[in-house]
Design a protein around this motif. Structure first.
Motif, PDB file in Angstrom:
ATOM      1  N   HIS A  49      27.097  52.857  67.254  1.00 29.27           N
ATOM      2  CA  HIS A  49      26.538  51.562  66.861  1.00 29.27           C
ATOM      3  C   HIS A  49      27.326  50.426  67.512  1.00 29.27           C
ATOM      4  CE1 HIS A  49      23.865  53.521  64.040  1.00 29.27           C
ATOM      5  NE2 HIS A  49      24.901  54.240  63.644  1.00 29.27           N
ATOM      6  N   ALA A  50      27.482  50.547  68.831  1.00 27.08           N
ATOM      7  CA  ALA A  50      28.249  49.563  69.581  1.00 27.08           C
ATOM      8  C   ALA A  50      27.711  49.476  71.007  1.00 27.08           C
ATOM      9  CB  ALA A  50      29.722  49.962  69.612  1.00 27.08           C
ATOM     10  N   TYR A  51      27.994  48.351  71.640  1.00 25.25           N
ATOM     11  CA  TYR A  51      27.639  48.156  73.041  1.00 25.25           C
ATOM     12  C   TYR A  51      28.767  48.652  73.935  1.00 25.25           C
ATOM     13  CZ  TYR A  51      23.711  45.264  71.650  1.00 25.25           C
ATOM     14  OH  TYR A  51      22.534  44.829  71.110  1.00 25.25           O
ATOM     15  N   GLY A  52      28.433  48.951  75.178  1.00 28.53           N
ATOM     16  CA  GLY A  52      29.430  49.332  76.171  1.00 28.53           C
ATOM     17  C   GLY A  52      29.043  50.554  76.984  1.00 28.53           C
ATOM     18  N   HIS A  53      28.250  51.434  76.389  1.00 29.70           N
ATOM     19  CA  HIS A  53      27.773  52.620  77.114  1.00 29.70           C
ATOM     20  C   HIS A  53      26.506  53.128  76.424  1.00 29.70           C
ATOM     21  CE1 HIS A  53      30.469  54.295  73.968  1.00 29.70           C
ATOM     22  NE2 HIS A  53      29.516  55.211  73.858  1.00 29.70           N
ATOM     23  N   ALA A  54      25.689  53.801  77.204  1.00 26.08           N
ATOM     24  CA  ALA A  54      24.473  54.403  76.658  1.00 26.08           C
ATOM     25  C   ALA A  54      24.844  55.686  75.933  1.00 26.08           C
ATOM     26  CB  ALA A  54      23.491  54.705  77.788  1.00 26.08           C
ATOM     27  N   ILE A  55      24.000  56.097  75.024  1.00 25.53           N
ATOM     28  CA  ILE A  55      24.271  57.308  74.240  1.00 25.53           C
ATOM     29  C   ILE A  55      24.467  58.527  75.146  1.00 25.53           C
ATOM     30  CG2 ILE A  55      21.839  57.861  73.823  1.00 25.53           C
ATOM     31  CD1 ILE A  55      22.730  58.786  70.997  1.00 25.53           C
ATOM     32  N   ARG A  56      23.768  58.589  76.258  1.00 22.55           N
ATOM     33  CA  ARG A  56      23.905  59.741  77.161  1.00 22.55           C
ATOM     34  C   ARG A  56      25.294  59.775  77.811  1.00 22.55           C
ATOM     35  NH1 ARG A  56      20.819  56.069  79.599  1.00 22.55           N
ATOM     36  NH2 ARG A  56      21.493  55.257  81.610  1.00 22.55           N
ATOM     37  N   ASN A  57      26.017  58.661  77.782  1.00 20.04           N
ATOM     38  CA  ASN A  57      27.365  58.589  78.352  1.00 20.04           C
ATOM     39  C   ASN A  57      28.456  58.575  77.284  1.00 20.04           C
ATOM     40  OD1 ASN A  57      26.289  58.435  80.959  1.00 20.04           O
ATOM     41  ND2 ASN A  57      26.042  56.240  80.793  1.00 20.04           N
ATOM     42  N   CYS A  58      28.099  58.822  76.040  1.00 15.55           N
ATOM     43  CA  CYS A  58      29.055  58.781  74.938  1.00 15.55           C
ATOM     44  C   CYS A  58      29.884  60.071  74.928  1.00 15.55           C
ATOM     45  CB  CYS A  58      28.331  58.607  73.599  1.00 15.55           C
ATOM     46  SG  CYS A  58      29.440  58.501  72.197  1.00 15.55           S
ATOM     47  N   LEU A  59      31.168  59.932  75.234  1.00 14.63           N
ATOM     48  CA  LEU A  59      32.040  61.110  75.273  1.00 14.63           C
ATOM     49  C   LEU A  59      32.199  61.728  73.892  1.00 14.63           C
ATOM     50  CD1 LEU A  59      34.817  59.927  77.753  1.00 14.63           C
ATOM     51  CD2 LEU A  59      32.871  61.416  78.206  1.00 14.63           C
ATOM     52  N   SER A  60      32.339  60.899  72.876  1.00 16.02           N
ATOM     53  CA  SER A  60      32.490  61.410  71.515  1.00 16.02           C
ATOM     54  C   SER A  60      31.306  62.296  71.143  1.00 16.02           C
ATOM     55  CB  SER A  60      32.609  60.244  70.530  1.00 16.02           C
ATOM     56  OG  SER A  60      32.648  60.714  69.209  1.00 16.02           O
ATOM     57  N   LEU A  61      30.104  61.820  71.408  1.00 17.45           N
ATOM     58  CA  LEU A  61      28.913  62.607  71.104  1.00 17.45           C
ATOM     59  C   LEU A  61      28.852  63.861  71.968  1.00 17.45           C
ATOM     60  CD1 LEU A  61      26.286  62.996  69.571  1.00 17.45           C
ATOM     61  CD2 LEU A  61      25.150  61.615  71.334  1.00 17.45           C
ATOM     62  N   GLY A  62      29.176  63.729  73.232  1.00 20.21           N
ATOM     63  CA  GLY A  62      29.136  64.873  74.141  1.00 20.21           C
ATOM     64  C   GLY A  62      30.025  66.017  73.677  1.00 20.21           C
ATOM     65  N   TYR A  63      31.252  65.696  73.280  1.00 24.49           N
ATOM     66  CA  TYR A  63      32.170  66.735  72.799  1.00 24.49           C
ATOM     67  C   TYR A  63      31.655  67.370  71.511  1.00 24.49           C
ATOM     68  CZ  TYR A  63      35.600  65.171  76.214  1.00 24.49           C
ATOM     69  OH  TYR A  63      36.237  64.858  77.388  1.00 24.49           O
ATOM     70  N   GLN A  64      31.143  66.551  70.601  1.00 25.03           N
ATOM     71  CA  GLN A  64      30.647  67.084  69.334  1.00 25.03           C
ATOM     72  C   GLN A  64      29.426  67.983  69.548  1.00 25.03           C
ATOM     73  OE1 GLN A  64      30.760  64.419  65.818  1.00 25.03           O
ATOM     74  NE2 GLN A  64      31.337  62.843  67.335  1.00 25.03           N
ATOM     75  N   LEU A  65      28.502  67.549  70.401  1.00 28.41           N
ATOM     76  CA  LEU A  65      27.313  68.363  70.670  1.00 28.41           C
ATOM     77  C   LEU A  65      27.698  69.656  71.379  1.00 28.41           C
ATOM     78  CD1 LEU A  65      24.677  65.697  71.743  1.00 28.41           C
ATOM     79  CD2 LEU A  65      24.867  66.887  69.543  1.00 28.41           C
ATOM     80  N   ASP A  66      28.671  69.592  72.276  1.00 26.49           N
ATOM     81  CA  ASP A  66      29.115  70.804  72.970  1.00 26.49           C
ATOM     82  C   ASP A  66      29.656  71.823  71.967  1.00 26.49           C
ATOM     83  OD1 ASP A  66      29.600  72.364  75.345  1.00 26.49           O
ATOM     84  OD2 ASP A  66      31.730  71.899  75.079  1.00 26.49           O
ATOM     85  N   GLU A  67      30.411  71.373  70.983  1.00 26.87           N
ATOM     86  CA  GLU A  67      30.929  72.283  69.957  1.00 26.87           C
ATOM     87  C   GLU A  67      29.783  72.898  69.151  1.00 26.87           C
ATOM     88  OE1 GLU A  67      34.020  73.501  69.516  1.00 26.87           O
ATOM     89  OE2 GLU A  67      34.418  72.439  71.386  1.00 26.87           O
TER      90      GLU A  67
END
Length: 81
Positions: A49-67
């Motif tokens: 819920h912040a500006y600065g990067h698109a969801i597809r570039n969110c590292l936090s989400l990427g790591y969580q989804l990978d797990e």
């Protein structure tokens, strides 16, 4: 520098995927901030819920989804290779 998480292809858009209740409850959402969290001040991240990067570039989400993919939890949402 930390490696980027692997990208997985899902049957739905990421913002739809993270809205699915049984998936949303497993994701850790960082505390809300007014800071711009990346180089693109106009790009919105639905997880943080912040500006600065698109969801597809969110590292936090990427790591969580990978797990969740590794654990098999997201098998029903993955596209066939």
């Amino acid at each position: 520098m930390e490696d980027a998480p692997p990208r997985h292809n899902f049957q739905v858009e990421l913002k739809e995927l993270i809205a699915i209740p049984n998936i949303a409850e497993r994701l850790k959402t960082p505390p809300k901030t007014d800071k711009i969290l990346g180089p693109n001040k106009n790009a919105w991240c639905e997880l943080q819920h912040a500006y600065g990067h698109a969801i597809r570039n969110c590292l936090s989400l990427g790591y969580q989804l990978d797990e969740l993919v590794k654990s098999g939890f997201l098998n029903d949402y993955l596209q066939e290779p």
